[in-house]
Design an enzyme around this catalytic site. Structure first.
Site, short mmCIF file in Angstrom:
data_model
loop_
_atom_site.label_atom_id
_atom_site.label_comp_id
_atom_site.label_asym_id
_atom_site.label_seq_id
_atom_site.Cartn_x
_atom_site.Cartn_y
_atom_site.Cartn_z
N HIS A 1 43.85 -26.78 -55.06
CA HIS A 1 43.19 -25.68 -55.54
C HIS A 1 42.37 -24.76 -54.55
CE1 HIS A 1 39.52 -24.62 -58.22
NE2 HIS A 1 40.07 -25.18 -59.34
N GLU B 1 45.77 -21.00 -56.79
CA GLU B 1 46.33 -22.29 -56.94
C GLU B 1 47.70 -22.57 -56.67
OE1 GLU B 1 43.60 -24.12 -59.46
OE2 GLU B 1 42.28 -22.59 -59.19
O1 TA6 Z 1 41.50 -23.89 -61.77
C1 TA6 Z 1 40.64 -23.33 -62.63
C2 TA6 Z 1 40.03 -24.50 -63.45
O2 TA6 Z 1 40.76 -25.38 -64.00
C3 TA6 Z 1 38.68 -23.67 -64.19
O3 TA6 Z 1 39.09 -23.86 -65.57
C4 TA6 Z 1 37.61 -24.43 -63.45
O4 TA6 Z 1 37.29 -25.62 -64.36
C5 TA6 Z 1 37.90 -24.77 -62.08
O5 TA6 Z 1 39.14 -25.33 -62.03
C6 TA6 Z 1 36.86 -25.65 -61.32
O6 TA6 Z 1 36.76 -26.64 -61.59
P1 TA6 Z 1 35.90 -27.84 -61.28
O7 TA6 Z 1 36.20 -29.15 -61.89
O8 TA6 Z 1 35.98 -27.64 -59.68
O9 TA6 Z 1 34.56 -27.06 -61.41
#
Ligand code: TA6
Length: 262
Positions: A134, A237
């Site tokens: 991520h 990601e």
């Molecule tokens: O990767 C995108 C995502 O799934 C978004 O929907 C948002 O939730 C982001 O990840 C961040 O997630 P987090 O749990 O780190 O706040």
């Protein structure tokens, strides 16, 4: 947080989540974005760098994005080669993990950080899972960035995961974006007009690439996102979501990327 500078870059990382937090190759500003609002709260993941989403992406289970980024990983190896730093961390199943995911597994993440940056997740076991690196990338101004190599088909989380197709020569961002591109190229590039650089993400083991920026309103609801910080970050990601990874005895599952900046 541990930090080190070798002949090619400065880096920082955390054993929590086996998370790379900073990579700054010589002559460049930091390539990864890291929130200054890092909580001491052990239950909260660190906002920034390269969080590992495992053994599920998103709301595939509880907690969101899996437990791996919230847990302390064991340092298996750290080797300094002068021009690059090699870090290998390991996370194995435990009563804590089996309480939420009743499987035996051994996950390792290997980071080779120098002029380039390699991050590779390898999972042994007899398991099927989704995962993502991520990555939070530092950009000069989100509205002066173009992302290429994502392909034309994506599931839009802002439209209930609807599958959409749009002909792109490159994606620009002018508002909240939360997309899973389901047929990305092996190489995705972030073209940054302000910092006058290209970040190249050479992916492997992936089926998808996620593009995310929370923009103003979503950021305001995030305690670890300083005001206006959304303008200087974009998540691109490397992920296995639409086609989960499968590890079998003697045949580990792998997901990884090489980062280059020029
Ligand atoms: O990767 C995108 C995502 O799934 C978004 O929907 C948002 O939730 C982001 O990840 C961040 O997630 P987090 O749990 O780190 O706040």
């Amino acid at each position: 947080m541990d930090t080190y500078t070798n002949s090619e870059c400065s880096l920082a990382w955390s054993s929590k989540g086996a998370q790379l937090l900073n990579w700054q190759p010589r002559g460049f500003s930091p390539v990864l974005w890291l929130s200054p609002l890092v909580f001491d709260d052990p239950s909260r993941p660190i906002r920034g760098g390269i969080p590992l989403c495992f053994p599920w992406f998103g709301n595939g289970g509880t907690p969101s994005h899996g437990f791996a980024r919230r847990m302390e990983w064991d340092l298996v190896r750290r080797t300094e080669h002068g021009h690059e730093t090699v870090l290998v961390y390991r996370l194995e199943d435990s009563p804590e993990t089996r309480a939420v995911w009743d499987h035996e597994f051994c996950a390792e993440v290997r980071m080779i950080v120098g002029e380039e940056c390699d991050v590779d997740l390898e999972v042994e076991g007899d398991v099927k899972f989704t995962a993502a690196l991520h990555s939070y990338f530092h950009v000069g101004d989100i509205e002066k960035v173009t992302v290429s190599g994502l392909g034309e088909q994506y599931r839009d989380a802002l439209q209930g995961g609807k599958l959409l197709r749009e002909k792109f020569n490159g994606v620009s961002i002018g508002g909240e974006v939360d997309r899973v591109y389901v047929k990305p190229d092996r190489v995705v590039r972030i073209w940054d007009e302000v910092l006058d650089r290209i970040i190249e993400i050479v992916q492997h083991g992936h089926s998808d690439t996620v593009l995310w920026n929370p923009w103003v309103e979503k950021s305001e609801g995030m305690a670890d996102m300083p005001e206006g910080a959304y303008r200087n970050m974009v998540c691109v990601e490397t992920a296995a979501i639409s086609k989960p990874l499968v590890a079998m005895p003697g045949k580990p599952a792998k997901l990884g990327m090489k980062l280059l900046v020029s």
